[in-house]
Design a protein around this motif. Structure first.
Motif, short mmCIF file in Angstrom:
data_model
loop_
_atom_site.label_atom_id
_atom_site.label_comp_id
_atom_site.label_asym_id
_atom_site.label_seq_id
_atom_site.Cartn_x
_atom_site.Cartn_y
_atom_site.Cartn_z
N SER A 637 -58.57 0.40 -48.93
CA SER A 637 -59.98 0.06 -48.70
C SER A 637 -60.54 -0.75 -49.87
O SER A 637 -60.01 -0.71 -50.98
N LEU A 638 -61.62 -1.49 -49.58
CA LEU A 638 -62.33 -2.25 -50.61
C LEU A 638 -63.67 -1.56 -50.84
O LEU A 638 -64.52 -1.52 -49.95
N VAL A 639 -63.85 -0.99 -52.03
CA VAL A 639 -65.06 -0.23 -52.33
C VAL A 639 -65.86 -0.96 -53.41
O VAL A 639 -65.31 -1.33 -54.46
N ALA A 640 -67.14 -1.21 -53.15
CA ALA A 640 -68.01 -1.85 -54.15
C ALA A 640 -68.83 -0.77 -54.85
O ALA A 640 -69.33 0.15 -54.20
N VAL A 641 -68.93 -0.89 -56.17
CA VAL A 641 -69.76 0.04 -56.95
C VAL A 641 -70.94 -0.77 -57.47
O VAL A 641 -70.76 -1.75 -58.19
N VAL A 642 -72.16 -0.37 -57.07
CA VAL A 642 -73.35 -1.11 -57.49
C VAL A 642 -74.34 -0.16 -58.17
O VAL A 642 -74.24 1.06 -58.03
N GLY A 643 -75.27 -0.76 -58.92
CA GLY A 643 -76.27 0.05 -59.61
C GLY A 643 -76.93 -0.78 -60.69
O GLY A 643 -76.44 -1.86 -61.06
N ILE A 755 -58.61 -1.85 -60.12
CA ILE A 755 -59.94 -1.51 -60.64
C ILE A 755 -60.52 -2.79 -61.24
O ILE A 755 -59.98 -3.34 -62.20
N LEU A 756 -61.60 -3.29 -60.66
CA LEU A 756 -62.14 -4.60 -61.03
C LEU A 756 -63.57 -4.43 -61.54
O LEU A 756 -64.48 -4.13 -60.77
N ASP A 757 -63.75 -4.62 -62.84
CA ASP A 757 -65.07 -4.42 -63.45
C ASP A 757 -65.82 -5.75 -63.50
O ASP A 757 -65.75 -6.48 -64.48
N ASP A 758 -66.51 -6.05 -62.42
CA ASP A 758 -67.34 -7.25 -62.31
C ASP A 758 -66.62 -8.52 -62.76
O ASP A 758 -67.10 -9.23 -63.65
N PRO A 759 -65.45 -8.84 -62.16
CA PRO A 759 -64.71 -10.02 -62.64
C PRO A 759 -65.33 -11.34 -62.19
O PRO A 759 -64.98 -12.38 -62.71
N LEU A 760 -66.27 -11.30 -61.24
CA LEU A 760 -66.81 -12.55 -60.70
C LEU A 760 -68.05 -13.02 -61.46
O LEU A 760 -68.56 -14.10 -61.18
N ILE A 788 -61.31 -1.25 -56.11
CA ILE A 788 -62.62 -0.70 -56.51
C ILE A 788 -63.30 -1.79 -57.34
O ILE A 788 -62.86 -2.12 -58.44
N LEU A 789 -64.36 -2.36 -56.75
CA LEU A 789 -64.99 -3.54 -57.34
C LEU A 789 -66.41 -3.22 -57.82
O LEU A 789 -67.27 -2.88 -57.01
N VAL A 790 -66.62 -3.31 -59.13
CA VAL A 790 -67.99 -3.20 -59.66
C VAL A 790 -68.59 -4.60 -59.54
O VAL A 790 -67.97 -5.57 -59.97
N THR A 791 -69.75 -4.72 -58.97
CA THR A 791 -70.33 -6.06 -58.82
C THR A 791 -71.85 -6.03 -58.88
O THR A 791 -72.48 -5.01 -58.57
N VAL A 800 -67.46 -5.58 -47.60
CA VAL A 800 -66.69 -4.48 -48.17
C VAL A 800 -66.67 -3.28 -47.22
O VAL A 800 -67.53 -3.16 -46.35
N ASP A 801 -65.67 -2.39 -47.40
CA ASP A 801 -65.53 -1.23 -46.50
C ASP A 801 -66.53 -0.13 -46.84
O ASP A 801 -67.00 0.58 -45.98
N ASN A 802 -66.82 -0.01 -48.14
CA ASN A 802 -67.66 1.11 -48.57
C ASN A 802 -68.44 0.69 -49.80
O ASN A 802 -67.91 -0.04 -50.65
N ILE A 803 -69.68 1.15 -49.91
CA ILE A 803 -70.50 0.82 -51.08
C ILE A 803 -70.92 2.13 -51.75
O ILE A 803 -71.40 3.05 -51.07
#
Length: 1516
Positions: A637-643, A755-760, A788-791, A800-803
């Motif tokens: 799955s592709l999970v975005a972590v926002v905040g 694990i991707l910490d805001d690479p974009l 797991i993408l922090v963005t 994305v599949d899940n936020i």
């Protein structure tokens, strides 16, 4: 048969090919068997016949002769040699690699043979004819069979270098080849011999680590005991106070909470420095690891020390011979030869001992560096915070070096007392109980020494702290130099550094004074001891007359006493410093390791990552940063972590990587990890190596990865494609390129979980879109992987599949995009607030795409695929960055001291030249001028006075001893006796006083020189232009402030003192010998010492250069490792990095080993010259026997016995001084770098300037260097008062150049900038920079308080500071901190989030209240919420200011009055922003504006001029 022999030897027995080549030789096995067994077999067969006479009872044994005794002694020595060889073989064979059987068999056969030889010699005593034909034939056979192995041994020694034979290494005859080569041409690393396996870091560290683990376990058990005992004592205290158990517990809870807060108030340092740690284990580990070396060096030292006492006894016999007219001449010659042989043998033992000691030192250093490196890879983040990178590098450089230096002289701790005791025993034999007077003097000196040692320790501990503090601030200043220049903060930091430096120098002066007193006391010691002993000797009994024999034998013994007594305080002082280092190393190496027990790897079906009530913190006793997170992430799955900023997104990732302390719960991770950090970590290696990251190359996969990560256009433009060397910290890549390389590394690694910490965030919007589609998204390369993408980017969230939404470290809600919108929670509100801005960003991509097509001269085409747009954009960005880098590199060519990154060890050609050519005499003068020429003259005169008194003392003693003959049969007159004692005492006291004066003056002078040199260096470095910092690696500048300043502070003064001491000592000795025997002057000329010195110094200097050049990569690799620690741990590559560190260390070790052997090479030769001086002075005394008195002969030879060591030290110290004075040259070079314009000039702007904020560019042109093309070609425009002007455009469009021009970081090549009617080129830089304000792209903070970061000059009141914090939306956060404005900001501001750091930068700008504000992409690295806060504040707080905004995102400049566009730097028109009524759709207008801009003129015209579309520095 050959097969059995081959197994027996462990090598080939016979092969014809060994003889069919130019360097023909017999196989080793053949030599070890056939050639050994032929003579032995011959003797064994015929020995019984030779032993028969011994068995005949009637035979009469003849008495032994001298020849028989000599033969038996030689045979016994051969027997001892064979036994020693067997012992060595057994010792070597006990390791991991057992030796072949022949190595044990041959010594055993020789033992039996030499026993037979001894018996045959004995048996021949029973024969009439003593000599033996059988033995004669045996010796001839042995000689013939031994020639071949001997020539093989010689050839091997010449080829291999560091041979197995111990004595050959120490004699170092084979080393001459390298010495001569070093004299002829500069040495390269290939010229240096390889290390033996037993000296390689891997071997040495393996033994060290094994012992360390055992000792550390015991030490940690002791620590636990201490903690338990302490807790018990605390409980007992409470019970004694009569508390009830319940009360006691309540108080305990309160006390546990409160001290922590209090400690934190004092800052992190106070906390860590008082924390208990495992103690008293390091020395035991080192002793156990290097026991074999220690035992062998003890053996050689004992033989040497025994021989030291033979010389005075031989001198006694020689004086007796000269005084005795009837003695036979051969006796004198015999004594002279024995003196010579003793000196030579003494020299060989000493050099072997030194060789072992230095070997021990280098191996100890290698073990410690390897241990520190390994610890850095495993230590917990809490332990890591206790010491900064700078402090850890200090452990490697300073503390490990201290241990190395201590190891060289560690045996003096037992040898010095032993020599002192033996000297006293011999002196007792000469002077009887009178020697007790001398002994009493020595005992009185011990408490004085103890006091001095304790004081020195305190001073040294303080000084190390000052050094660490100064280097920490210096590193920060160099890393944040651009901010310092833009804010004109250099004076504040210069003052801070100078204040710390003043404390450092104050302590250094105290330490020097204590050293001076110590030197004074111990230089007085031998003289006071001899004065007390002689005075008491002649005062206690009238019949006691001091004759030459007694006096000069005693003087020789006192001279023997001099060395251990001088060494003892130095070794004790070194021990004090090493003890400080030991404590620091024990604290660091005994620190807690990373506890990854909360990260489980259980197999759970349908779950890739599962958080179970996970609560984590950064420090064990700190507040929880991640709170009760329960989350299940499905495989694939592709999970975005926002905040928002500070909500704990990066902390969540750190918790998954095991970087945080667990409070409760756990995280289960199933499969391998790949990690892309927010700030890309790039190694100093090729681009390909950075992507492969230690994995095997799979060409197809590699090509697929670089295509998906949009790296192909970059590879086309990079000088060597993917083989391009990436410089320090990725200096020759742009931010976007670095991030794409970091992403490519992860993708190529083919892990299960990404694990991707805001690479974009670091790439442009359209590139981000490309990366998402081709790599991260549902159709990308990683579609089947768990991501797991922090963005901060909202545009990707629908796919994305899940936020997961984080608020204050806890999951506030999670689900799919549609679910969260339907919930109407915090996430939905956030989208409504900032969604429109993201749409703007998307539109910007479209506008950019159109512009790029226009730029290439094509019609806008709707069918054009996004891939082409991306490729063109990337090519352009890469080409611009390459131009930028080439500009920097071109600039680096103009400074001889700079060099392109990526070369070997960062050594500049200028530095190499410095190290290979002779040091200019002007450098010595430069240093002496800093000391003060008057001071220098006084110091030299004090040393002259000291040695004049020394010569006078000895001549007076010589005359005194002649009284014994003059008053042979008379009573010694009391008056004469008192005169002799009085003058002898006065001369001795004056000698000591002159020396004391010299050391005090040199301490003062050295500190003065240190102050001047550091002030000049610091002052100039803060005033050089930014281009210098762009082209010079920070490490090289830090090296000037660390190692070179340390050399100027401590090493050079000591070298100068030692050199003067040795030089004056040799002159005075030669003078005394020449006075006794003038013919000696004829002998001294052929003893060509300067030629050795010339060969040695040139080679030694180059070996030191190679040492320094190969040492830098150890520290830079360590720094690189520490900065990329989370990445290395995430990929599990710790072992590979450990091996890399060992290789780097071995390269350095072999240069150090080579330098050690070069020292032995010199010492053997010089000490041989010294032995010849002794021999000739004795020989001439024997020849001139009739014309000389005993006194003058005693003086001459006792002085000559001293010359050997002094001669050796003189050349060594000359070389050391010449090597160290290079530090002055290196520092001097950086004080001569051209400065930028003066900070303040005579023309000062009026008070309150600029009052309006009007900016005029009048035909403004700028170029980076005189010979390069213009970057901005004649900008002419006016920016009115309080106008808001937006400047947009891609990399290289001239945005940053415009900022640099306003602050005069770049000076004009033509035209001018006028602010409020004043040409900025006419005023000082600080007058300009203090009146402008910038919020920079990178939020740089410095160690210190929060208030210091906002207002370093204390210009504003607390109320003003609080007001600025309130406007910057930071007031609430700061008020919650325990220390508020005095809150300690850690190194680089790491204890604040990136967004908070950016808000602190905004508060700085608000505090200044300047009329002109420049925003340099200030919101590029923050989330939309922080961006919104910053924009709101700027709109309200800077309403009456002129604002220039540089941005990638168009929504950032939506409020600008005008847009200013730059295409390359082109010119023409300006457009006001349309009113809402006239232009209802702003995005359409901007697109329209983009098309207008791109349509005007050809590509050539667009590159050459500048268009002021207020405010769009548009395109490139």
């Amino acid at each position: 048969m050959p097969a059995a022999l081959e197994e027996f030897c462990g090598s080939v027995f016979w092969n014809d090919s060994f003889l069919a080549r130019p360097d023909a030789d017999l196989p080793v096995c053949f030599q070890q068997t056939v050639l050994v067994w032929i003579p032995l077999g011959f003797l064994w067969v015929l020995a019984p016949w030779q032993l028969l006479p011994m068995c005949k009872s009637k035979s009469k044994k003849s008495s032994p002769t001298k020849l028989y005794t000599t033969k038996q002694v030689l045979a016994t020595l051969l027997l001892i040699t064979a036994v020693a060889e067997l012992v060595l073989a057994i010792n070597e064979g006990t390791g991991q690699n057992p030796l072949p059987a022949v190595q044990y068999t041959n010594p055993s056969l020789y033992i039996v043979t030499w026993v037979l030889v001894l018996l045959i010699h004995y048996a021949r005593c029973f024969c009439l004819r003593r000599d033996s034909v059988v033995l004669f034939c045996f010796w001839i056979l042995s000689l013939l069979c031994g020639i071949l192995p001997f020539q093989s041994l010689v050839r091997r020694a010449l080829q291999v270098g560091f041979g197995r034979k111990l004595l050959l290494t120490s004699l170092s005859f084979w080393y001459s080849r390298i010495v001569y080569k070093g004299h002829r041409k500069p040495l390269e690393i290939e010229d240096v011999w390889e290390l033996k396996d037993k000296d390689r870091t891997q071997t040495v560290y393996a033994a060290f680590e094994k012992n360390m683990k055992t000792a550390l376990r015991k030490a940690q058990a002791e620590l636990e005991k201490r903690k338990r005992k302490k807790r018990r004592q605390e409980r007992d205290t409470e019970h004694m106070n009569g508390m009830s158990k319940a009360q006691s517990q309540d108080i305990l809870v309160l006390e546990e909470k409160q001290p922590k807060k209090k400690k934190k108030k004092k800052g992190d340092k106070g906390d860590s420095s008082h924390k208990d740690y495992p103690k008293k284990w390091l020395i035991k580990v080192l002793f156990k690891t290097f026991l074999q070396n220690l035992v062998m060096s003890v053996a050689f030292k004992l033989v040497h020390d025994a021989l030291v006492f033979v010389s005075p006894q031989l001198l006694k016999l020689l004086i007796a011979f000269v005084s005795d007219a009837e003695a036979f001449a051969w006796q004198g010659y015999l004594y002279s030869i024995l003196l010579f042989l003793t000196a030579v043998l003494q020299s060989l033992c000493l050099q072997q001992y030194f060789n072992l000691c230095f070997q021990l030192g280098t191996n100890v250093r290698a073990s410690l560096i390897a241990a520190i490196y390994k610890k850095a890879l495993t230590m917990s983040s809490a332990t890591r915070k206790e010491s900064t990178v700078g402090e850890t590098v200090n452990l490697m450089s300073a503390d490990a070096q201290r241990f190395m230096e201590m190891a060289n002289f560690v045996h003096q701790l037992w040898s010095s007392p032993l020599q002192i005791i033996v000297s006293i025993i011999f002196l007792w034999g000469e002077l009887g109980p009178s020697v007790l007077a001398g002994l009493a003097v020595m005992v009185l000196l011990i408490p004085i020494n103890g006091f001095l040692v304790n004081k020195s320790k305190d001073v040294q501990v303080r000084n190390m702290k000052n050094k660490d503090e100064r280097m920490k601030i210096m590193s920060e200043v160099l890393n944040g130099i651009k901010i310092l220049k833009l804010f004109a903060w250099e004076p504040s930091f210069e003052k801070r550094i100078n204040e710390i430096r003043a404390c450092e120098l104050k302590d250094l002066l105290k330490f020097s004074y204590l050293q001076s007193v110590s030197i004074f006391v111990f230089s007085c010691a031998p003289f006071l001891v001899s004065l007390a002993s002689f005075a008491v000797y002649i005062l206690v009994d009238e019949n006691n007359v001091l004759d030459a024999q007694k006096a000069f034998t005693s003087i020789s013994l006192f001279n023997v006493l001099r060395f251990p007594m001088a060494m003892l305080p130095l070794v004790l002082s070194s021990m004090v410093q090493t003890n400080v280092s030991k404590e620091r190393l024990e604290r660091y190496l005994g620190g807690e390791d990373l506890d990854t027990s909360a990260i489980h790897h259980d197999s759970i079906p349908g779950s890739a990552v599962r958080f179970s009530e996970a609560t984590f913190t950064w420090e064990q006793d700190g507040n929880a940063v991640i709170r009760d997170v329960t989350l299940d992430i499905k495989p694939g799955s592709l999970v975005a972590v926002v905040g928002a900023v500070g909500s704990g997104k990066s902390s969540l990732i750190s918790a998954m990587l095991g970087e945080m302390e667990n409070i409760k719960g756990h995280i289960n991770i199933q499969g391998s990890l790949a990690y892309v950090p927010q700030q890309a970590w790039i190694q100093n290696a090729t681009l390909k190596d950075n992507i492969l990251f230690g994995s095997e190359l799979d060409e197809a996969r590699y090509q697929k990865v670089i295509k998906a990560c949009a790296l192909l256009p970059d590879l086309e433009l990079l000088p060597a494609g993917d083989q391009t060397e990436i410089g320090e910290k990725g200096i020759n890549l742009s931010g976007g390129q670095k991030q794409r390389v970091s992403l490519a590394r992860a993708v190529y690694n083919d892990a299960d979980i990404y694990i991707l910490d805001d690479p974009l965030s670091a790439v442009d919007a359209h590139v981000g879109k490309h990366l998402f589609e081709h790599v991260l998204g549902p159709k990308g390369l990683l579609q089947k992987k768990t991501r797991i993408l922090v963005t901060h980017s909202i545009s990707f969230l629908p796919q994305v599949d899940n936020i997961v939404v984080l608020v204050a470290g806890a999951v506030s809600e999670h689900g799919s995009y549609s679910t969260l919108l339907a919930n109407r929670g915090a996430f939905a509100q956030f989208l409504n607030s900032y969604g429109s801005q993201e749409e703007g960003a998307a539109e910007e991509t479209t506008a950019d795409g159109v512009e790029e097509q226009g730029d290439e001269g094509m019609e806008p085409c709707v069918e054009e695929g996004p891939d082409d747009v991306v490729t063109m954009a990337l090519k352009r960005e890469a080409s611009i960055h390459r131009k930028e880098f080439t500009r920097r590199w071109g600039l680096s060519q103009s400074f001889p001291l700079f060099r392109r990154p990526g070369g070997f060890a960062g050594e500049t050609p200028a530095e190499k030249g410095m190290a290979t050519s002779l040091v200019k005499f002007s450098m010595y003068l430069q240093y002496l001028r800093a000391v003060g020429l008057g001071f220098s003259f006084c110091i030299a005169m004090s040393y002259v006075g000291d040695y004049a008194a020394y010569v006078g003392t000895n001549l007076w003693l010589s005359a005194w001893t002649d009284d014994a003959e003059r008053y042979q049969n008379e009573t010694y007159p009391v008056q004469q006796r008192d005169l002799r004692i009085g003058v002898f005492g006065a001369l001795g006291v004056s000698q000591a006083l002159f020396l004391f004066l010299a050391t005090i003056l040199s301490s003062h002078g050295a500190v003065q020189a240190s102050r001047i040199v550091h002030e000049q260096l610091l002052s100039n470095i803060l005033r050089v232009p930014m281009s210098f910092f762009d082209t010079t690696p920070t490490g090289r500048i830090v090296n000037r402030f660390a190692k070179d300043i340390f050399t100027v502070d401590e090493t050079i003064p000591m070298s100068f003192r030692s050199w003067l001491n040795c030089f004056m000592g040799i002159i005075s000795t030669l003078l005394m010998i020449a006075l006794a025997t003038p013919f000696f002057l004829v002998v001294i000329v052929p003893l060509d010492v300067p030629s050795f010195q010339r060969f040695y110094i040139s080679t030694s200097r180059q070996l030191r250069r190679l040492d320094s050049v190969t040492r830098s990569p150890i520290y830079s690799h360590f720094g690189e490792t520490v900065s990329g620690l989370p990445v290395i741990r995430a990929y599990g590559h710790q072992q590979r990095f450990l091996e890399q560190n060992e290789k780097t260390l071995d390269i350095n070790q072999k240069t150090v080993h080579s330098w050690i052997v070069s020292n032995r090479w010199l010492a053997i030769r010089l000490e041989f010259v010294g032995s010849l001086v002794v021999f000739f002075s004795a020989l001439l005394a024997v020849i001139s026997k009739n014309s000389l008195g005993g006194g003058i002969v005693g003086l001459s030879i006792s002085s000559a016995l001293n010359v050997t060591q002094t001669l050796n030290w003189l050349v060594r110290v000359s070389s050391e001084l010449e090597t160290n004075i290079v530090a002055v040259e290196r520092v001097h070079e950086y004080t001569k770098v051209k400065r930028e314009a003066p900070w303040v000039t005579d023309k000062r702007p009026p008070h309150g300037w600029p009052s309006k904020g009007e900016i005029q560019f009048v035909d403004y042109k700028v170029r980076y260097r005189p010979e390069l093309e213009l970057v901005l070609l004649g900008i002419t425009c006016n920016i009115g008062s309080t106008e808001k002007v937006g400047v947009v455009g891609r990399t290289g469009a001239g945005k940053s150049s415009l900022t640099n021009c306003l602050f005069r970081v770049l000076e004009a090549a033509g035209g001018k900038i006028i602010i409020d009617g004043l040409d900025i080129a006419t005023i000082g830089l600080h007058d300009l920079r203090q009146n402008l304000t910038i919020i920079p792209q990178d939020p740089v903070l410095f160690t210190g308080t929060l208030r210091m970061n906002l207002d370093p000059f204390d210009q504003y009141t607390d109320e003003e500071v609080w007001k600025a914090l309130e406007l910057a939306h930071l007031k609430a956060y700061v008020q919650e901190l325990p220390e508020r404005l005095q809150h300690n900001v850690s190194e680089g501001g790491e204890n604040l989030s990136v967004g908070q750091r950016q808000l602190v930068c905004l508060a700085r700008a608000l505090l200044r209240k300047a009329k002109i504000l420049i925003l340099d992409e200030a919101t590029a690295a923050v989330d939309l919420e922080t961006d919104h806060l910053i924009q709101t504040t700027i709109r309200s707080a800077f309403a009456d200011c002129t604002v220039l905004t540089i941005a990638h995102r168009l929504h950032t400049i939506m409020d600008s009055n005008r847009y200013h566009g730059a295409q390359g730097s082109w010119g023409g028109e300006r457009w006001p922003v349309a009113d809402a009524e006239m232009q209802p759709d702003r995005q359409e207008w901007l697109q329209c504006l983009g098309q207008q801009c791109t349509a005007s003129g050809s590509a050539e015209q667009r590159r050459g001029k500048m268009v002021m579309c207020y405010l769009c520095l548009w395109g490139e």
